[in-house]
Every structure is written in structure tokens, then in C-alpha cells.
Scaffold this motif. Structure first.
Motif, PDB file in Angstrom:
ATOM      1  N   GLU A  50      42.958   1.958  -5.254  1.00  0.00           N
ATOM      2  CA  GLU A  50      43.945   0.879  -5.313  1.00  0.00           C
ATOM      3  C   GLU A  50      43.650  -0.189  -4.260  1.00  0.00           C
ATOM      4  N   MET A  51      43.258   0.243  -3.069  1.00  0.00           N
ATOM      5  CA  MET A  51      42.923  -0.707  -2.018  1.00  0.00           C
ATOM      6  C   MET A  51      41.688  -1.524  -2.394  1.00  0.00           C
ATOM      7  N   LEU A  52      40.678  -0.846  -2.931  1.00  0.00           N
ATOM      8  CA  LEU A  52      39.444  -1.536  -3.304  1.00  0.00           C
ATOM      9  C   LEU A  52      39.668  -2.520  -4.447  1.00  0.00           C
ATOM     10  N   ALA A  53      40.631  -2.236  -5.321  1.00  0.00           N
ATOM     11  CA  ALA A  53      40.902  -3.131  -6.453  1.00  0.00           C
ATOM     12  C   ALA A  53      41.364  -4.499  -5.983  1.00  0.00           C
ATOM     13  N   GLY A  54      41.934  -4.567  -4.796  1.00  0.00           N
ATOM     14  CA  GLY A  54      42.423  -5.845  -4.291  1.00  0.00           C
ATOM     15  C   GLY A  54      41.398  -6.640  -3.515  1.00  0.00           C
ATOM     16  N   LEU A  55      40.176  -6.133  -3.374  1.00  0.00           N
ATOM     17  CA  LEU A  55      39.134  -6.841  -2.634  1.00  0.00           C
ATOM     18  C   LEU A  55      38.261  -7.635  -3.589  1.00  0.00           C
ATOM     19  N   GLU A  56      37.850  -8.809  -3.143  1.00  0.00           N
ATOM     20  CA  GLU A  56      37.111  -9.726  -4.015  1.00  0.00           C
ATOM     21  C   GLU A  56      35.768  -9.147  -4.450  1.00  0.00           C
ATOM     22  N   ASP A  57      35.012  -8.548  -3.498  1.00  0.00           N
ATOM     23  CA  ASP A  57      33.686  -8.053  -3.854  1.00  0.00           C
ATOM     24  C   ASP A  57      33.663  -6.572  -4.192  1.00  0.00           C
ATOM     25  N   GLY A  58      34.829  -5.911  -4.124  1.00  0.00           N
ATOM     26  CA  GLY A  58      34.904  -4.505  -4.479  1.00  0.00           C
ATOM     27  C   GLY A  58      34.381  -3.556  -3.434  1.00  0.00           C
ATOM     28  N   TRP A  59      33.977  -4.083  -2.254  1.00  0.00           N
ATOM     29  CA  TRP A  59      33.458  -3.234  -1.181  1.00  0.00           C
ATOM     30  C   TRP A  59      34.466  -3.151  -0.055  1.00  0.00           C
ATOM     31  N   LEU A  60      34.495  -2.037   0.632  1.00  0.00           N
ATOM     32  CA  LEU A  60      35.357  -1.864   1.804  1.00  0.00           C
ATOM     33  C   LEU A  60      34.522  -1.289   2.939  1.00  0.00           C
ATOM     34  N   SER A  61      34.501  -2.023   4.042  1.00  0.00           N
ATOM     35  CA  SER A  61      33.895  -1.505   5.271  1.00  0.00           C
ATOM     36  C   SER A  61      35.030  -1.288   6.253  1.00  0.00           C
ATOM     37  N   PRO A  62      35.545  -0.055   6.365  1.00  0.00           N
ATOM     38  CA  PRO A  62      36.772   0.199   7.114  1.00  0.00           C
ATOM     39  C   PRO A  62      36.739  -0.264   8.554  1.00  0.00           C
ATOM     40  N   ALA A  63      35.552  -0.435   9.144  1.00  0.00           N
ATOM     41  CA  ALA A  63      35.497  -0.814  10.551  1.00  0.00           C
ATOM     42  C   ALA A  63      35.911  -2.255  10.787  1.00  0.00           C
ATOM     43  N   LEU A  64      36.016  -3.058   9.714  1.00  0.00           N
ATOM     44  CA  LEU A  64      36.295  -4.474   9.900  1.00  0.00           C
ATOM     45  C   LEU A  64      37.719  -4.729  10.366  1.00  0.00           C
ATOM     46  N   ARG A  65      38.691  -4.025   9.820  1.00  0.00           N
ATOM     47  CA  ARG A  65      40.076  -4.343  10.141  1.00  0.00           C
ATOM     48  C   ARG A  65      40.999  -3.156   9.878  1.00  0.00           C
ATOM     49  N   ILE A  66      41.981  -2.989  10.778  1.00  0.00           N
ATOM     50  CA  ILE A  66      43.051  -2.020  10.571  1.00  0.00           C
ATOM     51  C   ILE A  66      44.201  -2.757   9.917  1.00  0.00           C
ATOM     52  N   THR A  67      44.693  -2.245   8.793  1.00  0.00           N
ATOM     53  CA  THR A  67      45.737  -2.930   8.038  1.00  0.00           C
ATOM     54  C   THR A  67      47.040  -2.126   8.078  1.00  0.00           C
ATOM     55  N   PRO A  68      48.189  -2.759   7.742  1.00  0.00           N
ATOM     56  CA  PRO A  68      49.489  -2.080   7.851  1.00  0.00           C
ATOM     57  C   PRO A  68      49.588  -0.780   7.074  1.00  0.00           C
ATOM     58  N   ASP A  69      48.949  -0.685   5.905  1.00  0.00           N
ATOM     59  CA  ASP A  69      49.088   0.543   5.113  1.00  0.00           C
ATOM     60  C   ASP A  69      48.346   1.723   5.735  1.00  0.00           C
ATOM     61  N   MET A  70      47.485   1.457   6.712  1.00  0.00           N
ATOM     62  CA  MET A  70      46.818   2.548   7.414  1.00  0.00           C
ATOM     63  C   MET A  70      47.694   3.152   8.503  1.00  0.00           C
ATOM     64  N   LEU A  71      48.801   2.485   8.830  1.00  0.00           N
ATOM     65  CA  LEU A  71      49.677   2.914   9.933  1.00  0.00           C
ATOM     66  C   LEU A  71      51.104   3.034   9.408  1.00  0.00           C
ATOM     67  N   PRO A  72      51.392   4.055   8.597  1.00  0.00           N
ATOM     68  CA  PRO A  72      52.680   4.136   7.905  1.00  0.00           C
ATOM     69  C   PRO A  72      53.887   4.286   8.823  1.00  0.00           C
ATOM     70  N   LEU A  73      53.715   4.815  10.031  1.00  0.00           N
ATOM     71  CA  LEU A  73      54.853   5.003  10.930  1.00  0.00           C
ATOM     72  C   LEU A  73      55.133   3.788  11.801  1.00  0.00           C
ATOM     73  N   ALA A  74      54.170   2.869  11.879  1.00  0.00           N
ATOM     74  CA  ALA A  74      54.290   1.776  12.849  1.00  0.00           C
ATOM     75  C   ALA A  74      55.212   0.650  12.377  1.00  0.00           C
ATOM     76  N   GLY A  75      55.185   0.337  11.064  1.00  0.00           N
ATOM     77  CA  GLY A  75      56.008  -0.761  10.557  1.00  0.00           C
ATOM     78  C   GLY A  75      55.586  -2.119  11.088  1.00  0.00           C
ATOM     79  N   LEU A  76      54.270  -2.352  11.240  1.00  0.00           N
ATOM     80  CA  LEU A  76      53.753  -3.595  11.813  1.00  0.00           C
ATOM     81  C   LEU A  76      53.177  -4.499  10.734  1.00  0.00           C
ATOM     82  N   ASP A  77      53.234  -5.811  10.981  1.00  0.00           N
ATOM     83  CA  ASP A  77      52.514  -6.735  10.106  1.00  0.00           C
ATOM     84  C   ASP A  77      51.090  -6.902  10.640  1.00  0.00           C
ATOM     85  N   GLN A  78      50.258  -7.612   9.877  1.00  0.00           N
ATOM     86  CA  GLN A  78      48.852  -7.711  10.235  1.00  0.00           C
ATOM     87  C   GLN A  78      48.642  -8.414  11.572  1.00  0.00           C
ATOM     88  N   ALA A  79      49.433  -9.445  11.840  1.00  0.00           N
ATOM     89  CA  ALA A  79      49.262 -10.189  13.094  1.00  0.00           C
ATOM     90  C   ALA A  79      49.526  -9.302  14.305  1.00  0.00           C
TER      91      ALA A  79
END
Length: 360
Positions: A50-79
Motif C-alpha cells: 500500500e505504501m509503495l502504491a503511493g510512490l511515483e516510481d514504485g521504489w522505496l528506500s526506507p533510509a530516505l525519510r521517517i514518515t508518520p505511519d512508521m510511528l503509530p504511537l507518536a501522533g506527529l506530522d511530517q514536519a
């Protein structure tokens, strides 16, 4: 392995993920893809697709960015996540998890922020070493224990956030500081005074919230203090650290039980948290209390300098206190709390005494 833990693990490895229709393509060498990781990838395959479906090139390199859905307890936005990541040595690759503080930790952080000087929750453990080599071995063992436990690699974050959070680093090396020679008649007391909680503060935004400071007395003996903040370790935790240090030094570290992640305990406690039930319980218990218990009528204490006194009890009195506690089926600490309550009652002129205490 939780989804956030999987993403944190992927962020430190040379792995790329791709979606091809209903298939998940994983690129990486055998050294980075172990059995545990393969099982986690299989478990969380739907979420990854599901995460990969939303990427333009279909590739995911997890080291690039930590996103909100990776931190379910934090309740943080991307900024907010990006601001926290920017403060970490090593960036996103060194971020393991973010989650809220436990209520007791929140109270300790409050006192840290409001203290005009020092920090009442910086604690000390006194150490003596037979030689500098023994000090070095102890520091190595302690660093191993820190890397083993999430809570010992935890820092706090609160600036520009809706609520304070704890940030778990993947690597948090122990700070070991030499303070020079201790020339006084009481060198250990001299060392303790230098880092007394009345004026010494830790940077709670930097993990680990432990430091090992040491010096030599005039006879060449090595003395040390383990400084630690109460938000990440209490005296029970200190006992566990001691046992694991001994196991490491004795070569028995493989026999230690697997560490229990603090996030699991926190998640369960938050699920069971019922603020309305808590308020109803204490509301009923304290319904007849119409004024606070104020020693000598002093109410505003925030920002005032803290003084501390240490009194060693007579051995006979200590034995009687312990005997009384055993006869009542309570701990000696309960007897001491009762004594404090009697004192507060006399100092405040009240028969009904209410005060708070830090309990395990």
C-alpha cells in the motif's frame, strides 16, 4: 516485529523495495536480509504494498525519510518528525522509535524544566575501581548494556510539540569523562559535590541519559560516579544494570533474558488508561479535602533553590523500623512515608494529610 520497528531496521540497511502488481520485490544482499527481517517483511507485506502504491516510481528506500505511519504511537506530522530527525547524530538511520512519555516521566520533565538550578531527578551511584583497567572494563560493559535496552538509549523531545515525546536512538554511546585528580581528604564526597543535583543538569535531549565520571585520589585509587536521570532508570533498573554488567564481565551475557521493549509496556498502559475513571477514583477518595497540605503555609516553591540533608539512622533504630514493617506486612518505605505524613501534619496544622510520592 511491529511495522515501525521494521521500518527502523530497514532504514539502517542497504535494501530497496518495489511493488510489481501484487508482488513485493526486495533488493539487498544476504548479509542484510536475515530470517527475522524476511518474516517481518512477509507479515507486513500488505502495508508495504500500500505504501509503495503511493510512490511515483514504485521504489522505496526506507533510509530516505521517517514518515508518520512508521510511528503509530507518536501522533506527529511530517514536519515535526523531520525536526526531531535533524537533531539525531546519524539522522534517520539512528532513529528507532518515537512515542509519548509515561505520566511519571511527564512529571519529572516538568520539574526539570521549572527548576531554576539543578535537577532533583539526576541520581548518582558511587563506584570504586581497583585500577584504570577495571574502570575501562566496567565502561565497556555498561555501554553494552545501554545498547541492549531501548530505555537506556532514550532522549526526550518537547520543543514545538503538542506533547512531550521520548525518542529512542539506535546507537547511543556512553559518555565517560575524566575529571582529574581529587586532592581533598574526602575524594568521593568531593566528586559527588561536583555533580550534586542541586546545581548539575543533564541535557535530556541527548541520549543516553547516563554518564560515567571518574577521577583519582591522592593515593592513585580510581573513584567514579554513574550519573543517570530518573526518567529512564530507577533504583530497580539500576540493580538490573548491575547484574547485566556482572554477567558481561563474567562472560555469561548469552544467558541473560531477552530485553523487554519499554514501548510495549507503554502501549499497554495507554490502552488501559481511563482518565475519567482515575478522576472519579481520586475525587471520591479526596472528596472531604478542602485545602492542600502546605508545610509552614508555603505554596509557591517553583524556581526556589533546593537544599538537601542526609541523615544516617542509628543501627538500632533501623532494625526497629524494619521489624515494625515486617510485623505489619509492609515495606520500610511505607513506615517512612507514615513518618513524613506525621511531620507534614504538624508543620501544616492539619489532621488530614495529602502528599505525593514517587513509587515504583
Amino acid at each position: 516485529m511491529l511495522f515501525s520497528e521494521l521500518m527502523a531496521a530497514l532504514s539502517t540497511r542497504a535494501i530497496r523495495l518495489q511493488r510489481e502488481e501484487a508482488d513485493l520485490i526486495v533488493e539487498g544482499d544476504d548479509d542484510t536480509l536475515d530470517e527475522v527481517l524476511w518474516d517481518a517483511l512477509a507479515t507486513h507485506k500488505p502495508a508495504l504494498l500500500e505504501m509503495l502504491a503511493g510512490l511515483e516510481d514504485g521504489w522505496l528506500s526506507p533510509a530516505l525519510r521517517i514518515t508518520p505511519d512508521m510511528l503509530p504511537l507518536a501522533g506527529l506530522d511530517q514536519a515535526a518528525i523531520d525536526r526531531i530527525v535533524a537533531t539525531l547524530p546519524g539522522g534517520a538511520a539512528n532513529l528507532q522509535d518515537i512515542y509519548p512519555l509515561a505520566p511519571l516521566q511527564e512529571g519529572m520533565l516538568y520539574h526539570h524544566l521549572t527548576a531554576a538550578e539543578g535537577d532533583p531527578y539526576v541520581l548518582q551511584a558511587q563506584l570504586r575501581f581497583a585500577s584504570p583497567a577495571h574502570l575501562q572494563a566496567f565502561a565497556e560493559a555498561l555501554d553494552w548494556v545501554i545498547q541492549r535496552h531501548d530505555i537506556l538509549r532514550t532522549a526526550l523531545a518537547w520543543e514545538y510539540l503538542d506533547q512531550p515525546l521520548q525518542v529512542v536512538w539506535r546507537k547511543a554511546p556512553l559518555a565517560c569523562e575524566a575529571v582529574g585528580n581529587l586532592d581533598g581528604d574526602k575524594p568521593l564526597e568531593q566528586l559527588r559535590a561536583r555533580f550534586d543535583s542541586r546545581h548539575y543538569r543533564m541535557d535530556l535531549a541527548q541520549a543516553p541519559l547516563l554518564r560515567l565520571v571518574h577521577g583519582q585520589d591522592r593515593d592513585g585509587r580510581v573513584l567514579g560516579l554513574l550519573l543517570f536521570h530518573h526518567t529512564v532508570m530507577d533504583h530497580t533498573g539500576l540493580d538490573i544494570v548491575r547484574r547485566e554488567i556482572h554477567a558481561y564481565l563474567a562472560g555469561d551475557s548469552e544467558r541473560l533474558p531477552a530485553p523487554v521493549p519499554f514501548r510495549d509496556l507503554l502501549a499497554r498502559s495507554r490502552q488501559a488508561q481511563d482518565e475519567q475513571a482515575h478522576e472519579a477514583f481520586f475525587g471520591a477518595m479526596l472528596a472531604d479535602i478542602d485545602a492542600p497540605t502546605l508545610a509552614f503555609g508555603v505554596q509557591e516553591v517553583a524556581g526556589q533553590a533546593m537544599e538537601e540533608a542526609r541523615v544516617t539512622l542509628d543501627p538500632g533504630l533501623s532494625q526497629r523500623l524494619r521489624a515494625q514493617a515486617r510485623s505489619l506486612g509492609v515495606s520500610p518505605a511505607s513506615i517512612m512515608h507514615l513518618g513524613l505524613a506525621r511531620l507534614l501534619g504538624a508543620w501544616s496544622g492539619r489532621g488530614s494529610v495529602v502528599f505525593g510520592s514517587v513509587l515504583l
